[in-house]
Each structure stands twice: as structure tokens, then as C-alpha cells.
Design a protein around this motif. Structure first.
Motif, PDB file in Angstrom:
ATOM      1  N   ALA A  54       0.899  -1.190   0.065  1.00 19.28           N
ATOM      2  CA  ALA A  54      -0.149  -0.054   0.014  1.00 19.28           C
ATOM      3  C   ALA A  54       0.793   1.211   0.118  1.00 19.28           C
ATOM      4  CB  ALA A  54      -0.865  -0.196   1.192  1.00 19.28           C
ATOM      5  N   GLU A  55       0.436   2.307  -0.852  1.00 18.58           N
ATOM      6  CA  GLU A  55       1.407   3.497  -0.999  1.00 18.58           C
ATOM      7  C   GLU A  55       0.541   4.612  -1.033  1.00 18.58           C
ATOM      8  OE1 GLU A  55       4.324   4.431  -1.548  1.00 18.58           O
ATOM      9  OE2 GLU A  55       3.541   6.584  -2.203  1.00 18.58           O
ATOM     10  N   ARG A  56       1.066   5.934  -0.370  1.00 18.19           N
ATOM     11  CA  ARG A  56       0.042   6.888  -0.326  1.00 18.19           C
ATOM     12  C   ARG A  56      -0.115   7.551  -1.650  1.00 18.19           C
ATOM     13  NH1 ARG A  56       4.144  11.679   2.434  1.00 18.19           N
ATOM     14  NH2 ARG A  56       5.625  10.881   1.603  1.00 18.19           N
ATOM     15  N   VAL A  69      14.873  11.836  -7.300  1.00 17.95           N
ATOM     16  CA  VAL A  69      16.016  11.857  -6.834  1.00 17.95           C
ATOM     17  C   VAL A  69      16.939  10.694  -7.710  1.00 17.95           C
ATOM     18  CG1 VAL A  69      17.321  10.312  -4.916  1.00 17.95           C
ATOM     19  CG2 VAL A  69      15.695  11.966  -4.218  1.00 17.95           C
ATOM     20  N   MET A  70      17.930  11.473  -8.219  1.00 21.32           N
ATOM     21  CA  MET A  70      18.730  10.318  -9.581  1.00 21.32           C
ATOM     22  C   MET A  70      20.160  11.010  -9.330  1.00 21.32           C
ATOM     23  SD  MET A  70      16.347  11.141 -12.823  1.00 21.32           S
ATOM     24  CE  MET A  70      15.638  12.793 -12.441  1.00 21.32           C
ATOM     25  N   PRO A  71      21.114  10.002  -9.725  1.00 20.09           N
ATOM     26  CA  PRO A  71      20.789   8.700 -10.236  1.00 20.09           C
ATOM     27  C   PRO A  71      20.752   7.757  -8.776  1.00 20.09           C
ATOM     28  CG  PRO A  71      23.029   9.233 -10.166  1.00 20.09           C
ATOM     29  CD  PRO A  71      22.348  10.409  -9.450  1.00 20.09           C
ATOM     30  N   GLY A 193       9.323   5.571   9.002  1.00 15.61           N
ATOM     31  CA  GLY A 193       8.732   4.764  10.230  1.00 15.61           C
ATOM     32  C   GLY A 193       7.542   4.851  10.621  1.00 15.61           C
ATOM     33  N   ASP A 194       6.624   5.515  10.036  1.00 16.80           N
ATOM     34  CA  ASP A 194       5.127   5.704  10.441  1.00 16.80           C
ATOM     35  C   ASP A 194       4.483   4.578  11.040  1.00 16.80           C
ATOM     36  OD1 ASP A 194       5.542   8.140   9.236  1.00 16.80           O
ATOM     37  OD2 ASP A 194       4.067   8.073   7.703  1.00 16.80           O
ATOM     38  N   VAL A 195       4.719   3.367  10.354  1.00 14.05           N
ATOM     39  CA  VAL A 195       3.997   2.115  10.976  1.00 14.05           C
ATOM     40  C   VAL A 195       4.528   1.984  12.389  1.00 14.05           C
ATOM     41  CG1 VAL A 195       3.158  -0.127  10.686  1.00 14.05           C
ATOM     42  CG2 VAL A 195       3.047   1.599   8.755  1.00 14.05           C
ATOM     43  N   ILE A 333       9.003  17.704  -2.191  1.00 17.28           N
ATOM     44  CA  ILE A 333      10.340  17.767  -1.690  1.00 17.28           C
ATOM     45  C   ILE A 333      11.073  16.633  -1.151  1.00 17.28           C
ATOM     46  CG2 ILE A 333       9.821  18.694   0.852  1.00 17.28           C
ATOM     47  CD1 ILE A 333      12.362  21.005   0.354  1.00 17.28           C
ATOM     48  N   GLY A 334      12.357  16.341  -1.563  1.00 13.13           N
ATOM     49  CA  GLY A 334      12.828  15.046  -1.037  1.00 13.13           C
ATOM     50  C   GLY A 334      13.227  15.200   0.483  1.00 13.13           C
ATOM     51  N   VAL A 335      12.926  14.291   1.196  1.00 11.95           N
ATOM     52  CA  VAL A 335      13.262  14.222   2.674  1.00 11.95           C
ATOM     53  C   VAL A 335      14.245  13.001   2.845  1.00 11.95           C
ATOM     54  CG1 VAL A 335      12.141  13.547   4.932  1.00 11.95           C
ATOM     55  CG2 VAL A 335      10.714  15.020   3.239  1.00 11.95           C
ATOM     56  N   ARG A 423      21.106   4.917   3.721  1.00  9.45           N
ATOM     57  CA  ARG A 423      19.832   5.480   3.068  1.00  9.45           C
ATOM     58  C   ARG A 423      19.499   5.571   1.625  1.00  9.45           C
ATOM     59  NH1 ARG A 423      20.750  11.157   1.260  1.00  9.45           N
ATOM     60  NH2 ARG A 423      22.983  11.558   1.422  1.00  9.45           N
ATOM     61  N   VAL A 424      20.883   5.063   0.988  1.00 13.08           N
ATOM     62  CA  VAL A 424      20.646   5.232  -0.533  1.00 13.08           C
ATOM     63  C   VAL A 424      19.726   3.950  -1.040  1.00 13.08           C
ATOM     64  CG1 VAL A 424      22.662   6.823  -1.126  1.00 13.08           C
ATOM     65  CG2 VAL A 424      22.980   4.356  -0.809  1.00 13.08           C
ATOM     66  N   THR A 425      19.803   4.417  -2.535  1.00 16.54           N
ATOM     67  CA  THR A 425      18.520   3.524  -2.976  1.00 16.54           C
ATOM     68  C   THR A 425      18.894   2.175  -3.059  1.00 16.54           C
ATOM     69  OG1 THR A 425      18.001   5.449  -4.385  1.00 16.54           O
ATOM     70  CG2 THR A 425      17.120   3.254  -5.283  1.00 16.54           C
TER      71      THR A 425
HETATM   72  C1  LIG Z   1      17.132  15.049  -2.123  1.00 19.15           C
HETATM   73  C2  LIG Z   1      17.527  13.578  -2.029  1.00 19.15           C
HETATM   74  C3  LIG Z   1      18.908  13.241  -2.654  1.00 19.15           C
HETATM   75  C4  LIG Z   1      19.187  11.754  -2.532  1.00 19.15           C
HETATM   76  N1  LIG Z   1      19.978  11.633  -3.539  1.00 19.15           N
HETATM   77  C5  LIG Z   1      20.369  10.264  -3.711  1.00 19.15           C
HETATM   78  C6  LIG Z   1      20.912   9.754  -5.027  1.00 19.15           C
HETATM   79  O1  LIG Z   1      21.541  10.421  -5.630  1.00 19.15           O
HETATM   80  N2  LIG Z   1      21.134   8.450  -5.277  1.00 19.15           N
HETATM   81  C7  LIG Z   1      20.520   7.424  -4.289  1.00 19.15           C
HETATM   82  O2  LIG Z   1      20.851   6.268  -4.440  1.00 19.15           O
HETATM   83  N3  LIG Z   1      19.769   7.864  -3.217  1.00 19.15           N
HETATM   84  C8  LIG Z   1      19.591   9.218  -3.109  1.00 19.15           C
HETATM   85  N4  LIG Z   1      19.122   9.716  -2.049  1.00 19.15           N
HETATM   86  C9  LIG Z   1      18.392   8.640  -0.832  1.00 19.15           C
HETATM   87  C10 LIG Z   1      17.230   7.839  -1.363  1.00 19.15           C
HETATM   88  O3  LIG Z   1      16.503   8.489  -2.266  1.00 19.15           O
HETATM   89  C11 LIG Z   1      16.331   7.509  -0.323  1.00 19.15           C
HETATM   90  O4  LIG Z   1      16.663   7.146   0.786  1.00 19.15           O
HETATM   91  C12 LIG Z   1      15.550   6.067  -0.928  1.00 19.15           C
HETATM   92  O5  LIG Z   1      14.584   6.485  -1.841  1.00 19.15           O
HETATM   93  C13 LIG Z   1      15.071   5.270   0.405  1.00 19.15           C
HETATM   94  O6  LIG Z   1      13.950   4.549   0.017  1.00 19.15           O
HETATM   95  P1  LIG Z   1      12.763   4.061   1.074  1.00 19.15           P
HETATM   96  O7  LIG Z   1      12.007   3.210   0.314  1.00 19.15           O
HETATM   97  O8  LIG Z   1      13.541   3.686   2.289  1.00 19.15           O
HETATM   98  O9  LIG Z   1      11.897   5.353   1.198  1.00 19.15           O
HETATM   99  P2  LIG Z   1      11.323   6.459   0.284  1.00 19.15           P
HETATM  100  O10 LIG Z   1      12.012   6.512  -0.845  1.00 19.15           O
HETATM  101  O11 LIG Z   1      11.143   7.656   0.863  1.00 19.15           O
HETATM  102  O12 LIG Z   1       9.857   5.769   0.138  1.00 19.15           O
HETATM  103  C14 LIG Z   1       8.864   5.811   1.121  1.00 19.15           C
HETATM  104  C15 LIG Z   1       7.486   5.406   0.323  1.00 19.15           C
HETATM  105  O13 LIG Z   1       6.568   5.213   1.490  1.00 19.15           O
HETATM  106  C16 LIG Z   1       5.443   6.032   0.953  1.00 19.15           C
HETATM  107  N5  LIG Z   1       4.878   6.530   2.289  1.00 19.15           N
HETATM  108  C17 LIG Z   1       5.411   7.231   3.292  1.00 19.15           C
HETATM  109  N6  LIG Z   1       4.696   7.484   4.296  1.00 19.15           N
HETATM  110  C18 LIG Z   1       3.514   6.543   4.086  1.00 19.15           C
HETATM  111  C19 LIG Z   1       2.405   6.209   4.751  1.00 19.15           C
HETATM  112  N7  LIG Z   1       2.159   6.736   6.069  1.00 19.15           N
HETATM  113  N8  LIG Z   1       1.509   5.436   4.281  1.00 19.15           N
HETATM  114  C20 LIG Z   1       1.471   5.033   2.748  1.00 19.15           C
HETATM  115  N9  LIG Z   1       2.971   5.412   2.141  1.00 19.15           N
HETATM  116  C21 LIG Z   1       3.614   6.035   2.684  1.00 19.15           C
HETATM  117  C22 LIG Z   1       6.112   7.217   0.391  1.00 19.15           C
HETATM  118  O14 LIG Z   1       5.204   7.839  -0.531  1.00 19.15           O
HETATM  119  C23 LIG Z   1       7.229   6.458  -0.537  1.00 19.15           C
HETATM  120  O15 LIG Z   1       6.643   6.110  -1.725  1.00 19.15           O
HETATM  121  C24 LIG Z   1      18.363  11.102  -1.809  1.00 19.15           C
HETATM  122  C25 LIG Z   1      17.525  11.370  -1.108  1.00 19.15           C
HETATM  123  C26 LIG Z   1      17.045  12.692  -1.015  1.00 19.15           C
HETATM  124  C27 LIG Z   1      15.843  13.048  -0.461  1.00 19.15           C
END
Ligand SMILES: Cc1cc2nc3c(=O)[nH]c(=O)nc-3n(C[C@H](O)[C@H](O)[C@H](O)COP(=O)(O)OP(=O)(O)OC[C@H]3O[C@@H](n4cnc5c(N)ncnc54)[C@H](O)[C@@H]3O)c2cc1C
Length: 474
Positions: A54-56, A69-71, A193-195, A333-335, A423-425
Motif C-alpha cells: 500500500a502506497e500513499r 532523486v537521481m541517479p 517509520g510511520d507504522v 520535496i525530497g526528505v 539511506r541510498v537506493t
Molecule cells: C534530495 C535527496 C537526494 C538523494 N540522492 C540520492 C541519490 O542520488 N542516489 C541514491 O541512491 N539515493 C539518494 N537519496 C536517498 C534515497 O532517495 C532514499 O533514501 C531512498 O529512496 C530510500 O528508500 P525508502 O524506500 O526507504 O524510502 P522512500 O523512498 O522515502 O519511500 C517511502 C515510500 O513510502 C510512502 N509512504 C510514506 N509514508 C507513508 C504512509 N504513512 N502511508 C503510505 N505510504 C507512505 C512514500 O510515499 C514513499 O513512496 C536521496 C534522497 C534525497 C531526499
């Protein structure tokens, strides 16, 4: 119209009780469709679970698509050699050029994205990063979930948990009213970490000294960029541009002229798969928190004004940008950093910088400690030892004191310093896949995820193609 002010004296009111519709019963529920959620859903499905994600938002990808957020950063070990400039310095050159250390679902996704024309395979030419097209990624991710038999619900925001012990139900706010999805194991892949927090898990926010987190950044795509002109400028001014960032003198000149007012001292941008397009990562909003509605509102308002300045600066001051324009900014905005849930083990900066190994390794990382200054200018970068990688133990995915929930991606258990690396992808996708495998094994036995043996998780991950170095699975 200014952003809504935070109330000086917040008043609480009691909401009326309500009922919700049970939308599904699953073995494994993945909350969040970002890189870690996609990895988790694919990993759990391959381990034999009946999975719902499930996704928001109305699409998948998390920061990779929501925030452009690329690459994807390199998932290769670093070589003991000085950084090189390649491709007019638009590809990072100093993060990793050695052996790949993340495989499994992450590699499957890359291969599929490349086949779909949405990414460039990592190589020396890309600085071993993966430049990708976020629009293609949205659909590729859907295809992969469909093929794996994962059910998904979009436009569903997780707002709470129900039933005891935890793991049995998550509440989603939707256009159809509140829905509950029940599962034997829940994976928190929300990044925030909402859940886990709603289930009562303890967490930390920010650095130890003052609780400040890494800044937020609104990213955007510029098209109409003329690469040869920029490359010529870089060749003539090598002191002004290091791999993917720089233009210090031009930024200083525009700042002195009153045309730029940015917390960053330089420009940071990356090549994408498309000639003539760049991903710009140069806005910065400090001292705001991504789990605070007022801060998020302020950050959007500030960063979009910064973006306007940057677009104008690039067009006016920087060779190669005269005819360029911004075609798309992030939906939000990117968090980078919010809650770090406290798990059975907290990964530390020292673990990362000493490439520490753990018996219960379930994922590995090589990306440096990379802390964008929480207060203002500058970025701290500290590398993992050349040729080596650190382990992430299964215990980092298990929140202390909460059963039935696993952590994946940004919100796993680690310190502020460690978080800046994992934290990276690629690493987020790897911890997601591991959480998926563990959740599926827990669901099969009807036990809590913490009772699943690390050896069993490692064995399943190895079967799924994950790279866990030389760990011998039982
Ligand atoms: C500005 C910026 C630049 C970055 N640059 C890079 C980079 O160049 N290369 C790289 O590899 N990484 C980069 N990163 C890090 C990377 O993008 C993230 O840390 C990575 O996407 C983490 O994946 P995640 O699935 O943990 O979280 P997220 O990508 O944040 O995904 C979380 C998902 O959960 C969903 N969600 C959140 N809360 C809820 C809720 N309550 N209910 C339902 N859905 C919810 C969100 O909509 C989202 O789809 C960057 C991050 C930022 C912010």
C-alpha cells in the motif's frame, strides 16, 4: 499567502469513533512503495508469501519518483585511486568502481529498467551509478509487482495500527474512507517509520548533539542543456567543477549580485539517460523535519523559490544552459532523514567506516557516510575502506519491543551517521528484500519475525540471488 502558522497553544480535540472496511487479509503487508517497499514486496513474494503493498501516492518509486532523486548511487566497492573526471564531470567518480556488492531484486530491477529503456547500466562511464528515467521506473515497478503476484493499493495513507499484538492491522485513509489491511507480518517501508512508530516503537530523530536532521532538497529536471558547451567550460575552468558539483565562483558572483540566496555554496547536478537533461540537486532547506506538517509546508514554499533562482542562475551564468528550462520538479520535496526506529541492533558510523561484519548479515553497503550539513553549507563525506563493504545485520530490521513489524529502507535502526550511508537506493532495496524474506518466513510459521533464524533468512536471500559475501547459509 504565507504558510499556515503553527498554533502557539495547540488544543487537542477528541475525534468521534469510526468504523473501517477490511480491505484485505495477507501474509505480508508492505507499507510504502519506494525502493525498500518494492524490494520488500518482491522479496516476500519470491519467498512464497501472499503480499499486499500500500502506497500513499498514485505511483510507485518513493524518493526516486516522488522527489526525482537521481541517479541510484553506486553499489560497488571503492578502488584506492583518486577521483577521475568523466563525462564533463556529470557522473560521480569517487564513490565506487570496484566489485558490486548488492544483487538480488535490486539487480533484477536495474536489468528490467535498462531493458525498458529507462536506465543506463552501471559502468565506468556512469561512475557506476545508475542514471534512470523516473517516468519509466513508475511503470517498470508496476510490471514487476504484477508479475510477482503482489496486490497493491495506491492513494492509501497509513495513519495507524489496530489490534494487538501488532502486525495484525494497519489503517489507511483513502477516498473510500478508512480501510484496514490485516497481515501476519507488516513491513514498514514508509521511510519515516510511520507504522512502527504508530505501533509504539521507540525512535530517534537527528544527530546526537542537537537532534537536527539532514536538510531537505527539492530536485528538478532541466532539459535543453547543451552538454558540449558545458564540457568546454569545465575544460577551461577545471578548478570550478569537480565531479557532479562546483561552480563556486559563479555561485559567489550571483550571490554578490543578489540573484542567489542559497544555503548551498555550490551547484550539484547529475546526468540522466537523456542527452540534454540534468537532475539538479541544489536546493537546501535546513532545520525542518519531514514528519512535521508545518515544516513540510514551509520547506515546499522555500525550496520552490530557491528552484526559481537556480533555474534563472543556470540560464544566465552557466555555459550550456542558455536555452534550458525546468520541465519537472518533485511532486514533493525530497526528505533525507526522519525517524530512525530503535531496533535490536543500532548500526553505527564506526560500523560503516570499519566495514564491520556481522554473523546475521542480510544486506551490505559501500556508500560513504554522506551528511549534508543540517545547519547550512557544506557536506561531510567519509568513505568505506577501499575494496570493502559493511554488513547490515537482521537485528537492524527488528524494532525493539514491537512484534509483527519489520523495518526496511531509511527507517531501519542506525545512528544519524550510519543512516547517511545506508539511506541510498541500492541499500534501501536490499534491506527491503531482506525484510520481505524474513516476513514471509514468519508468516509461514505463524511466528513473530524476531523468532525467524537469521540463517533461514540468509538461505532464502541467497536462493533469491542476494549477495551476502561468503556467509554460508544453513
Ligand atoms: C534530495 C535527496 C537526494 C538523494 N540522492 C540520492 C541519490 O542520488 N542516489 C541514491 O541512491 N539515493 C539518494 N537519496 C536517498 C534515497 O532517495 C532514499 O533514501 C531512498 O529512496 C530510500 O528508500 P525508502 O524506500 O526507504 O524510502 P522512500 O523512498 O522515502 O519511500 C517511502 C515510500 O513510502 C510512502 N509512504 C510514506 N509514508 C507513508 C504512509 N504513512 N502511508 C503510505 N505510504 C507512505 C512514500 O510515499 C514513499 O513512496 C536521496 C534522497 C534525497 C531526499
Amino acid at each position: 499567502m504565507p504558510p499556515l502558522a503553527r498554533p502557539c497553544k495547540p488544543r487537542a480535540i477528541t475525534l468521534p469513533p469510526r468504523t473501517a472496511t477490511v480491505a484485505a487479509d495477507a501474509d505480508v503487508l508492505v507499507v510504502g512503495g519506494g525502493p525498500s517497499g518494492i524490494g520488500a514486496a518482491l522479496g516476500a513474494a519470491e519467498a512464497g508469501a501472499d503480499v499486499v503493498l500500500a502506497e500513499r501516492y498514485g505511483f510507485l518509486g518513493g524518493n526516486a519518483t516522488v522527489a526525482l532523486v537521481m541517479p541510484w548511487m553506486s553499489f560497488h566497492t571503492r578502488r584506492p585511486q583518486p577521483p577521475r573526471l568523466g563525462d564533463a564531470g556529470l557522473m560521480p567518480s569517487d564513490h565506487g568502481e570496484g566489485e558490486p556488492i548488492v544483487a538480488g531484486k535490486h539487480l533484477d530491477v536495474i536489468r528490467r529498467l535498462v531493458a525498458d529503456g529507462g536506465a543506463v547500466a552501471p559502468s565506468l562511464a556512469t561512475g557506476y551509478t545508475v542514471p534512470f528515467d523516473p517516468e519509466v521506473f513508475k511503470t517498470t515497478a508496476l510490471d514487476l509487482l504484477d508479475e510477482a503476484g503482489v496486490d497493491y493499493l495506491l492513494h492509501a495513507f497509513a495513519s495507524g495500527v489496530v489490534d494487538e499484538p501488532m502486525g495484525s492491522g494497519v489503517v489507511f485513509e483513502t477516498k473510500s474512507g478508512p480501510l484496514v489491511i490485516r497481515a501476519k507480518a507488516v513491513i514498514d517501508a514508509t521511510g519515516d517509520g510511520d507504522v512502527a512508530a504508530a505501533a509504539g516503537a521507540s525512535f530517534e530523530v537527528g544527530r546526537g548533539t542537537d537532534g537536527l536532521v539532514q536538510p531537505m532538497t527539492l530536485m528538478f529536471r532541466m532539459v535543453g542543456f547543451h552538454r558540449p558547451d558545458f564540457a568546454a567550460y569545465v575544460a577551461d575552468h577545471p578548478e570550478q567543477w569537480r565531479s557532479v558539483h562546483g561552480l563556486w565562483d559563479l555561485v559567489a558572483a550571483a550571490t554578490a549580485a543578489g540573484e542567489l540566496e542559497l544555503p548551498r555554496e555550490d551547484m550539484l547536478f547529475f546526468a540522466t539517460p537523456h542527452e540534454g537533461e540534468l537532475a539538479v540537486n541544489s536546493t537546501r532547506v535546513n532545520k525542518v523535519l519531514g514528519i512535521d506538517a508545518w515544516d513540510l509546508t514551509l520547506a515546499e514554499a522555500v525550496s520552490r523559490r530557491q528552484m526559481r533562482q537556480i533555474v534563472s542562475f543556470l540560464r544566465r551564468y552557466v555555459p550550456g544552459f542558455a536555452d534550458s528550462y525546468a520541465i519537472q520538479s518533485g511532486v514533493g520535496i525530497g526528505v533525507r532523514e526522519t525517524r530512525r526506529i530503535i531496533g535490536e541492533y543500532q548500526l553505527t558510523g564506526d560500523d560503516i567506516l570499519s566495514a564491520r561484519k556481522f554473523d546475521d548479515v542480510i544486506a551490505r553497503g559501500t556508500y560513504p557516510v554522506d551528511i549534508h550539513n543540517p545547519e547550512g553549507k557544506g557536506t561531510l563525506l567519509r568513505s568505506v575502506p577501499a575494496g570493502d563493504a559493511y554488513d547490515i545485520p537482521l537485528r537492524c530490521l527488528l524494532p525493539q519491543g514491537v512484534d509483527g513489524v519489520l523495518l526496511a529502507g531509511r527507517c531501519i535502526s542506525g545512528t544519524h551517521e550510519a543512516h547517511s550511508s545506508y539511506r541510498v537506493t541500492p541499500t534501501a532495496m536490499a534491506t527491503g528484500q531482506a525484510a520481505g524474506a524474513c516476513a514471509a518466513l514468519a508468516a509461514q510459521t505463524g511466528n513473530s519475525p524476531r523468532s525467524v533464524s537469521p540463517r533461514a533468512v540468509q538461505a532464502d536471500l541467497k536462493r533469491q540471488g542476494a549477495d551476502l559475501r561468503d556467509v554460508i547459509a544453513a
